[in-house]
Write an enzyme that holds these catalytic residues in place. Sequence first.
Site, PDB file in Angstrom:
ATOM      1  N   ASP A 125      -8.943   0.937  -3.836  1.00  0.00           N
ATOM      2  CA  ASP A 125      -9.206   0.487  -3.684  1.00  0.00           C
ATOM      3  C   ASP A 125     -10.739   1.209  -2.988  1.00  0.00           C
ATOM      4  OD1 ASP A 125     -11.337  -0.470  -1.477  1.00  0.00           O
ATOM      5  OD2 ASP A 125     -10.022  -1.192  -0.537  1.00  0.00           O
ATOM      6  N   HIS A 154       1.346  -0.991   0.350  1.00  0.00           N
ATOM      7  CA  HIS A 154      -0.170  -0.098  -0.133  1.00  0.00           C
ATOM      8  C   HIS A 154       1.123   1.287   0.183  1.00  0.00           C
ATOM      9  CE1 HIS A 154      -3.394  -2.601   2.044  1.00  0.00           C
ATOM     10  NE2 HIS A 154      -3.160  -3.174   0.794  1.00  0.00           N
ATOM     11  N   HIS A 177      -7.705 -11.477   0.949  1.00  0.00           N
ATOM     12  CA  HIS A 177      -7.958 -10.197   1.948  1.00  0.00           C
ATOM     13  C   HIS A 177      -6.529 -10.765   2.959  1.00  0.00           C
ATOM     14  CE1 HIS A 177      -9.782  -7.805   5.498  1.00  0.00           C
ATOM     15  NE2 HIS A 177      -8.890  -6.641   4.569  1.00  0.00           N
ATOM     16  N   GLU A 182     -14.381  -8.101  -0.097  1.00  0.00           N
ATOM     17  CA  GLU A 182     -13.939  -8.141   1.478  1.00  0.00           C
ATOM     18  C   GLU A 182     -15.366  -8.560   2.231  1.00  0.00           C
ATOM     19  OE1 GLU A 182     -11.685  -4.224   3.888  1.00  0.00           O
ATOM     20  OE2 GLU A 182     -11.241  -5.302   1.196  1.00  0.00           O
ATOM     21  N   TYR A 227     -10.481   6.566   2.664  1.00  0.00           N
ATOM     22  CA  TYR A 227     -10.208   5.675   3.214  1.00  0.00           C
ATOM     23  C   TYR A 227      -9.024   4.922   2.955  1.00  0.00           C
ATOM     24  CZ  TYR A 227      -9.299   0.560   3.173  1.00  0.00           C
ATOM     25  OH  TYR A 227      -9.171  -0.515   3.696  1.00  0.00           O
ATOM     26  N   HIS A 254     -13.611   1.325  -1.616  1.00  0.00           N
ATOM     27  CA  HIS A 254     -13.999   0.881  -0.206  1.00  0.00           C
ATOM     28  C   HIS A 254     -15.773   0.663   0.113  1.00  0.00           C
ATOM     29  CE1 HIS A 254     -13.491  -0.343   4.132  1.00  0.00           C
ATOM     30  NE2 HIS A 254     -12.507  -1.046   3.226  1.00  0.00           N
ATOM     31  N   GLU A 277      -9.985  -2.366  -6.169  1.00  0.00           N
ATOM     32  CA  GLU A 277     -11.284  -3.540  -5.418  1.00  0.00           C
ATOM     33  C   GLU A 277     -12.484  -2.459  -4.790  1.00  0.00           C
ATOM     34  OE1 GLU A 277      -9.490  -4.300  -1.122  1.00  0.00           O
ATOM     35  OE2 GLU A 277      -8.505  -3.553  -2.494  1.00  0.00           O
ATOM     36  N   ARG A 290     -11.859 -11.824  -3.224  1.00  0.00           N
ATOM     37  CA  ARG A 290     -11.237 -11.145  -2.514  1.00  0.00           C
ATOM     38  C   ARG A 290     -11.964 -11.452  -1.562  1.00  0.00           C
ATOM     39  NH1 ARG A 290      -7.044  -7.773  -1.388  1.00  0.00           N
ATOM     40  NH2 ARG A 290      -7.743  -6.562   0.136  1.00  0.00           N
ATOM     41  N   GLU A 348      -2.437  -9.766  -1.242  1.00  0.00           N
ATOM     42  CA  GLU A 348      -2.774  -8.617  -0.483  1.00  0.00           C
ATOM     43  C   GLU A 348      -1.448  -8.697   0.867  1.00  0.00           C
ATOM     44  OE1 GLU A 348      -5.154  -5.221   2.060  1.00  0.00           O
ATOM     45  OE2 GLU A 348      -5.663  -7.249   1.835  1.00  0.00           O
ATOM     46  N   ASP A 370      -5.396  -7.415   9.736  1.00  0.00           N
ATOM     47  CA  ASP A 370      -6.949  -8.149  10.547  1.00  0.00           C
ATOM     48  C   ASP A 370      -6.483  -9.007  10.251  1.00  0.00           C
ATOM     49  OD1 ASP A 370      -7.709  -6.666   8.428  1.00  0.00           O
ATOM     50  OD2 ASP A 370      -8.901  -6.081   9.703  1.00  0.00           O
TER      51      ASP A 370
END
Length: 433
Positions: free
Chosen positions: A231, A148, A333, A283, A184, A233, A257, A304, A360, A337
């Site tokens: 992304d 990223h 993903h 996601e 984001y 999002h 994405e 994803r 990723e 997290d």
Amino acid sequence: MNTGIRRRGFLALAATPLLRGMPVPKIKDVSVIATEPAGVRLVVVKVQTDQDGLYGYGCATFTQRADLVVDAVNQYLKPFVMGRPTDAIEDLWNAMYNSSYWRNGPVLNNAISGVDQALWDIKGRQAGMPVYELLGGKCRRGAMIYSHAAGREISETIDQARKIMATGIKAVRLQVGIPGMAAYGAPGQQRSTDTTMGDPVFDPEVYVRRTLALFQAGREQLGPEIQLLHDVHERVSPRLAVQFAKDLEQFKLFYMEDALSPENIDYFRQIRANCTTPLAMGELFNNPHEWNNLIRESLIDYIRVHVSQAGGLTPAWRMATMAAAFQVRTAWHGPGDVSPIGHCANVTLDVVCPNFGIQEWTNPNDRIQEVFDGYPVMKDGYAYPNDKPGWGVEINMAAAAKYPFGSFERGERKTLNGGWGVVRRPDGTVINQ
């Protein structure tokens, strides 16, 4: 064929209790390791068997509702699986899945994933083989990754991308902040809280214009060879998503994405009909009703999914197999997290599935490595699975205990107990994200 690996695998399998005529291991105990070494709540399930020294770990990380997953494992799945044999993973997965009657929710799926992945780890340890050998072996040496790049300004994002490229990574996700608004995946700028609820504001039209300027600069300054991703999002309306995907087409993205929220996935038909921008989605998906049609109709290019949200390695492997039949590639993903166990599961799927696309990647910090030994190795833009039996990961329980939930929380995250914040349009409407 690597006959050395196959021969060692056969000898390891021949030494397992099942093939020697000894009893199949049974589940003796199930426990949860809840730890936050990097400021993100990680949930790992440990399944112990009735054979000394034989156990396994599985990722059950659902950061935003981590405490509920812990309770789901302890109060429901543990008593359900105690005393059951560890060998029939598919059978036990289906039994757990149906045990609540109502199903396909993220809390239950993550709890199931913890047990499911732990059973795969146990089977690998029994066989003396990494899990990728149990799934048929590698079809590639390593998995291409992306990282990223983000900044408050476009120039800052481009500079960050150059630094990533200098490490050998060949694909970069670009995100940029929006002055006076929430954004984001980019460092926060001064955020407007003009709504009556006091939440951050996001204007989709402003975001789209700024992101198009980012990719104009990205292609001009980074060149045509680097693979670029973005992304969305789910923060724009379906109609705007169609136009945005069409406008991004000129920059030849690796993929766009999450252009739509799960509630609006029918609009992928319109995006596909209007442009050739590659699309990644999933996601936020939890169940087959969300991904089956997108795959069957080839409305996306990359599936994803957060593997533990789908229920673990077992359903993710089924999903990848289905996707291969429709030329849809995988892009699991893989942010912070996801526990190191989950990253190992991701990379395992990456190297065994012929329809792998990209992975990723999140680099572990010192505290993660203090708790977890066996994180996948990254070199020259590729991730490589651990070659030790099972996932090849061990957990330092004393170190994990040093970082209980809440160790690194502050501000809004503490108020939300690790949850996801609210972002609103300028008129005060809550945005799906």
